[in-house]
Design a protein around this motif. Structure first.
Motif, PDB file in Angstrom:
ATOM      1  N   ILE A 141       0.874  -1.172   0.000  1.00  0.00           N
ATOM      2  CA  ILE A 141       0.000   0.000   0.000  1.00  0.00           C
ATOM      3  C   ILE A 141       0.913   1.224   0.000  1.00  0.00           C
ATOM      4  CG2 ILE A 141      -1.788   1.300   1.234  1.00  0.00           C
ATOM      5  CD1 ILE A 141      -2.721  -1.345   2.485  1.00  0.00           C
ATOM      6  N   LEU A 142       0.820   2.031  -1.051  1.00  0.00           N
ATOM      7  CA  LEU A 142       1.646   3.235  -1.181  1.00  0.00           C
ATOM      8  C   LEU A 142       0.740   4.453  -1.040  1.00  0.00           C
ATOM      9  CD1 LEU A 142       3.662   2.097  -4.343  1.00  0.00           C
ATOM     10  CD2 LEU A 142       4.293   1.808  -1.930  1.00  0.00           C
ATOM     11  N   THR A 143       1.204   5.460  -0.319  1.00  0.00           N
ATOM     12  CA  THR A 143       0.350   6.634  -0.101  1.00  0.00           C
ATOM     13  C   THR A 143       1.134   7.919  -0.282  1.00  0.00           C
ATOM     14  OG1 THR A 143      -0.831   5.319   1.566  1.00  0.00           O
ATOM     15  CG2 THR A 143      -1.346   7.676   1.441  1.00  0.00           C
ATOM     16  N   ALA A 175       1.357   3.281  11.462  1.00  0.00           N
ATOM     17  CA  ALA A 175       2.369   2.905  12.464  1.00  0.00           C
ATOM     18  C   ALA A 175       1.827   1.876  13.451  1.00  0.00           C
ATOM     19  CB  ALA A 175       2.846   4.153  13.203  1.00  0.00           C
ATOM     20  N   ASP A 176       0.548   2.021  13.810  1.00  0.00           N
ATOM     21  CA  ASP A 176      -0.038   1.168  14.858  1.00  0.00           C
ATOM     22  C   ASP A 176      -0.582  -0.152  14.324  1.00  0.00           C
ATOM     23  OD1 ASP A 176       0.551   3.107  16.668  1.00  0.00           O
ATOM     24  OD2 ASP A 176      -1.496   3.905  16.818  1.00  0.00           O
ATOM     25  N   ASN A 177      -0.672  -0.300  12.996  1.00  0.00           N
ATOM     26  CA  ASN A 177      -1.313  -1.505  12.451  1.00  0.00           C
ATOM     27  C   ASN A 177      -0.350  -2.689  12.455  1.00  0.00           C
ATOM     28  OD1 ASN A 177      -2.435  -3.521  10.724  1.00  0.00           O
ATOM     29  ND2 ASN A 177      -3.818  -1.953   9.905  1.00  0.00           N
ATOM     30  N   PRO A 178      -0.648  -3.736  13.243  1.00  0.00           N
ATOM     31  CA  PRO A 178       0.276  -4.872  13.344  1.00  0.00           C
ATOM     32  C   PRO A 178       0.393  -5.673  12.049  1.00  0.00           C
ATOM     33  CG  PRO A 178      -1.768  -5.329  14.540  1.00  0.00           C
ATOM     34  CD  PRO A 178      -1.855  -3.916  14.076  1.00  0.00           C
ATOM     35  N   ARG A 179      -0.560  -5.472  11.104  1.00  0.00           N
ATOM     36  CA  ARG A 179      -0.477  -6.179   9.815  1.00  0.00           C
ATOM     37  C   ARG A 179       0.483  -5.485   8.850  1.00  0.00           C
ATOM     38  NH1 ARG A 179      -6.041  -6.499   6.980  1.00  0.00           N
ATOM     39  NH2 ARG A 179      -4.840  -7.684   5.452  1.00  0.00           N
ATOM     40  N   LEU A 180       0.934  -4.268   9.195  1.00  0.00           N
ATOM     41  CA  LEU A 180       1.724  -3.480   8.236  1.00  0.00           C
ATOM     42  C   LEU A 180       3.146  -3.247   8.707  1.00  0.00           C
ATOM     43  CD1 LEU A 180      -0.864  -0.673   7.328  1.00  0.00           C
ATOM     44  CD2 LEU A 180      -0.299  -2.735   5.992  1.00  0.00           C
ATOM     45  N   GLU A 181       4.072  -3.221   7.735  1.00  0.00           N
ATOM     46  CA  GLU A 181       5.446  -2.767   7.962  1.00  0.00           C
ATOM     47  C   GLU A 181       5.618  -1.544   7.082  1.00  0.00           C
ATOM     48  OE1 GLU A 181       8.171  -6.443   8.527  1.00  0.00           O
ATOM     49  OE2 GLU A 181       7.148  -6.719   6.613  1.00  0.00           O
ATOM     50  N   THR A 182       5.913  -0.394   7.694  1.00  0.00           N
ATOM     51  CA  THR A 182       5.831   0.877   6.952  1.00  0.00           C
ATOM     52  C   THR A 182       7.063   1.751   7.151  1.00  0.00           C
ATOM     53  OG1 THR A 182       3.409   0.886   7.183  1.00  0.00           O
ATOM     54  CG2 THR A 182       4.443   3.005   6.696  1.00  0.00           C
ATOM     55  N   ASP A 199       7.427  16.744   0.953  1.00  0.00           N
ATOM     56  CA  ASP A 199       6.257  15.896   1.168  1.00  0.00           C
ATOM     57  C   ASP A 199       6.772  14.473   1.345  1.00  0.00           C
ATOM     58  OD1 ASP A 199       3.582  15.016   1.318  1.00  0.00           O
ATOM     59  OD2 ASP A 199       2.941  16.585  -0.054  1.00  0.00           O
ATOM     60  N   GLY A 200       5.937  13.465   1.206  1.00  0.00           N
ATOM     61  CA  GLY A 200       6.452  12.117   1.441  1.00  0.00           C
ATOM     62  C   GLY A 200       5.554  11.042   0.896  1.00  0.00           C
ATOM     63  N   LEU A 201       6.170   9.886   0.644  1.00  0.00           N
ATOM     64  CA  LEU A 201       5.458   8.694   0.194  1.00  0.00           C
ATOM     65  C   LEU A 201       5.550   7.645   1.298  1.00  0.00           C
ATOM     66  CD1 LEU A 201       4.129   7.108  -2.267  1.00  0.00           C
ATOM     67  CD2 LEU A 201       6.421   6.168  -2.641  1.00  0.00           C
ATOM     68  N   ALA A 202       4.400   7.149   1.747  1.00  0.00           N
ATOM     69  CA  ALA A 202       4.391   6.043   2.713  1.00  0.00           C
ATOM     70  C   ALA A 202       4.417   4.729   1.943  1.00  0.00           C
ATOM     71  CB  ALA A 202       3.158   6.118   3.603  1.00  0.00           C
ATOM     72  N   ILE A 203       5.315   3.841   2.352  1.00  0.00           N
ATOM     73  CA  ILE A 203       5.453   2.517   1.743  1.00  0.00           C
ATOM     74  C   ILE A 203       5.094   1.501   2.826  1.00  0.00           C
ATOM     75  CG2 ILE A 203       7.044   0.883   0.632  1.00  0.00           C
ATOM     76  CD1 ILE A 203       8.779   3.330  -0.152  1.00  0.00           C
ATOM     77  N   SER A 204       4.002   0.795   2.627  1.00  0.00           N
ATOM     78  CA  SER A 204       3.534  -0.175   3.625  1.00  0.00           C
ATOM     79  C   SER A 204       3.442  -1.558   2.997  1.00  0.00           C
ATOM     80  CB  SER A 204       2.134   0.198   4.138  1.00  0.00           C
ATOM     81  OG  SER A 204       2.112   1.522   4.637  1.00  0.00           O
ATOM     82  N   ARG A 205       4.079  -2.513   3.618  1.00  0.00           N
ATOM     83  CA  ARG A 205       3.966  -3.906   3.182  1.00  0.00           C
ATOM     84  C   ARG A 205       2.991  -4.624   4.118  1.00  0.00           C
ATOM     85  NH1 ARG A 205       6.037  -8.686   5.001  1.00  0.00           N
ATOM     86  NH2 ARG A 205       6.038 -10.362   3.462  1.00  0.00           N
ATOM     87  N   VAL A 206       2.049  -5.352   3.507  1.00  0.00           N
ATOM     88  CA  VAL A 206       1.082  -6.115   4.291  1.00  0.00           C
ATOM     89  C   VAL A 206       1.690  -7.483   4.579  1.00  0.00           C
ATOM     90  CG1 VAL A 206      -1.274  -7.023   4.362  1.00  0.00           C
ATOM     91  CG2 VAL A 206      -0.775  -4.919   3.092  1.00  0.00           C
ATOM     92  N   LYS A 207       1.730  -7.844   5.846  1.00  0.00           N
ATOM     93  CA  LYS A 207       2.335  -9.127   6.219  1.00  0.00           C
ATOM     94  C   LYS A 207       1.529 -10.299   5.677  1.00  0.00           C
ATOM     95  CE  LYS A 207       4.357  -7.460  10.528  1.00  0.00           C
ATOM     96  NZ  LYS A 207       4.237  -7.531  11.997  1.00  0.00           N
ATOM     97  N   GLU A 208       2.218 -11.411   5.457  1.00  0.00           N
ATOM     98  CA  GLU A 208       1.551 -12.656   5.057  1.00  0.00           C
ATOM     99  C   GLU A 208       0.908 -13.270   6.304  1.00  0.00           C
ATOM    100  OE1 GLU A 208       2.053 -14.022   1.860  1.00  0.00           O
ATOM    101  OE2 GLU A 208       3.909 -13.107   1.135  1.00  0.00           O
ATOM    102  N   GLN A 209      -0.020 -14.184   6.059  1.00  0.00           N
ATOM    103  CA  GLN A 209      -0.669 -14.922   7.153  1.00  0.00           C
ATOM    104  C   GLN A 209       0.395 -15.584   8.033  1.00  0.00           C
ATOM    105  OE1 GLN A 209      -4.210 -15.070   6.359  1.00  0.00           O
ATOM    106  NE2 GLN A 209      -4.441 -15.265   8.576  1.00  0.00           N
ATOM    107  N   GLY A 210       0.273 -15.439   9.340  1.00  0.00           N
ATOM    108  CA  GLY A 210       1.170 -16.119  10.262  1.00  0.00           C
ATOM    109  C   GLY A 210       2.524 -15.445  10.446  1.00  0.00           C
ATOM    110  N   GLU A 211       2.775 -14.380   9.709  1.00  0.00           N
ATOM    111  CA  GLU A 211       4.049 -13.671   9.822  1.00  0.00           C
ATOM    112  C   GLU A 211       4.041 -12.813  11.089  1.00  0.00           C
ATOM    113  OE1 GLU A 211       4.923 -11.815   6.022  1.00  0.00           O
ATOM    114  OE2 GLU A 211       6.434 -10.547   6.995  1.00  0.00           O
ATOM    115  N   GLU A 212       5.117 -12.829  11.849  1.00  0.00           N
ATOM    116  CA  GLU A 212       5.178 -12.054  13.093  1.00  0.00           C
ATOM    117  C   GLU A 212       5.174 -10.562  12.815  1.00  0.00           C
ATOM    118  OE1 GLU A 212       5.379 -12.895  16.569  1.00  0.00           O
ATOM    119  OE2 GLU A 212       4.391 -14.584  15.595  1.00  0.00           O
TER     120      GLU A 212
END
Ligand code: SAH
Ligand code: DHB
Ligand code: MG
Length: 230
Positions: free
Chosen positions: A166-168, A199-206, A217-230
């Motif tokens: 997810i890019l913003t 920042a607070d979403n445990p499913r995301l690495e951003t 300005d800025g671009l947020a780069i968020s990776r959505v974790k796979e199932q079962g990933e810590e």
């Protein structure tokens, strides 16, 4: 003043990078000309940010992309250039004129078979995608009205595949998002809330990458974790 010479340096660095790595491309120039001819606001991503979007899409092997906020199709082109032959990009745009200009730009670049510009309010179109069981997307680029960002994140989380990006855009806005009391400052407050939600979403690495636009300005780069990933 130190801060103004620092800003000047940041612009010169940005121009240096653009000159080295973003040589003129006819389709992109056409997109910008077409926007100007039609008096669209010049609020598209910069060339350097476009190249970054392109590289992120390509590096992650993206086949299906969703863009929220098309304008004249400039960022759309950068993203679409990273698609494989059988790829698909759906871009949502509220303003009928913007959608028309973007479609011209896409057709000019011979990308109309891969890119669909859908006219309508993203706040209505996104729930439709979920209801109609649209296949999940590998990459979602959020760039429409800034007050809608928290809502767009909720829908994006429903429409992105595990491992997707997810890019913003516009998540720094000259630093006003850092103000301590944002009450009553609509856009900045919503973007600050959005950044905190990332920042607070445990499913995301951003991470947010600062980028030079009219201001920083800025671009947020968020990776959505796979199932079962810590
Ligand atoms: N991504 C573009 C810039 C988008 S500017 C680029 O970088 O080239 C933001 C766009 O979002 C505008 O065209 C605006 O009309 C559109 N927009 C605003 N509110 C919207 C909504 N609710 N649904 C869909 N699009 C919206
Ligand atoms: C605006 C929107 C954008 O997507 C952007 O990159 C810059 C400005 C705006 O609505 O002002
Ligand atoms: Mg933007």
């Amino acid at each position: 003043m130190a801060s103004s010479s620092y800003t000047d340096l940041a612009y010169r660095v940005d121009a240096y990078i653009e000159e080295l790595f973003c040589p003129p491309q006819e389709n992109l120039s056409f997109a910008l000309d077409n926007m100007r001819r039609n008096n669209l606001p010049e609020i598209n991503v910069s060339a350097n940010e476009g190249k970054l979007l392109y590289l992120l899409a390509k590096l992650s092997g993206t086949r299906r992309m969703l863009e929220i906020g098309t304008l004249g199709g400039y960022s759309t082109l950068w993203l679409a250039q990273a698609l494989p032959t059988e790829g698909y990009l759906l871009s949502l745009e509220y303003d009928a004129k913007h959608a028309r200009v973007a479609r011209e730009t896409i057709a000019h670049a011979n990308l109309a078979t891969k890119v669909e510009v859908r006219h309508g309010d993203a706040k209505a179109l996104l729930p439709q995608l979920v209801t109609q069981s649209e296949p999940l997307f590998d990459l979602i680029f959020i760039d429409a009205d800034k007050t809608g960002y928290p809502v767009y994140l909720e829908w994006a989380l429903k429409l992105i595949r595990p491992g997707g990006l997810i890019l913003t855009d516009n998540v720094i806005r000259g630093g006003i998002v850092m103000a301590t009391n944002l009450n009553g400052r609509g856009e900045a407050e919503m973007i600050a809330r959005f950044n905190k939600a990332l920042a607070d979403n445990p499913r995301l690495e951003t991470i947010i990458v600062p980028l030079m636009r009219d201001t920083v300005d800025g671009l947020a780069i968020s990776r959505v974790k796979e199932q079962g990933e810590e």
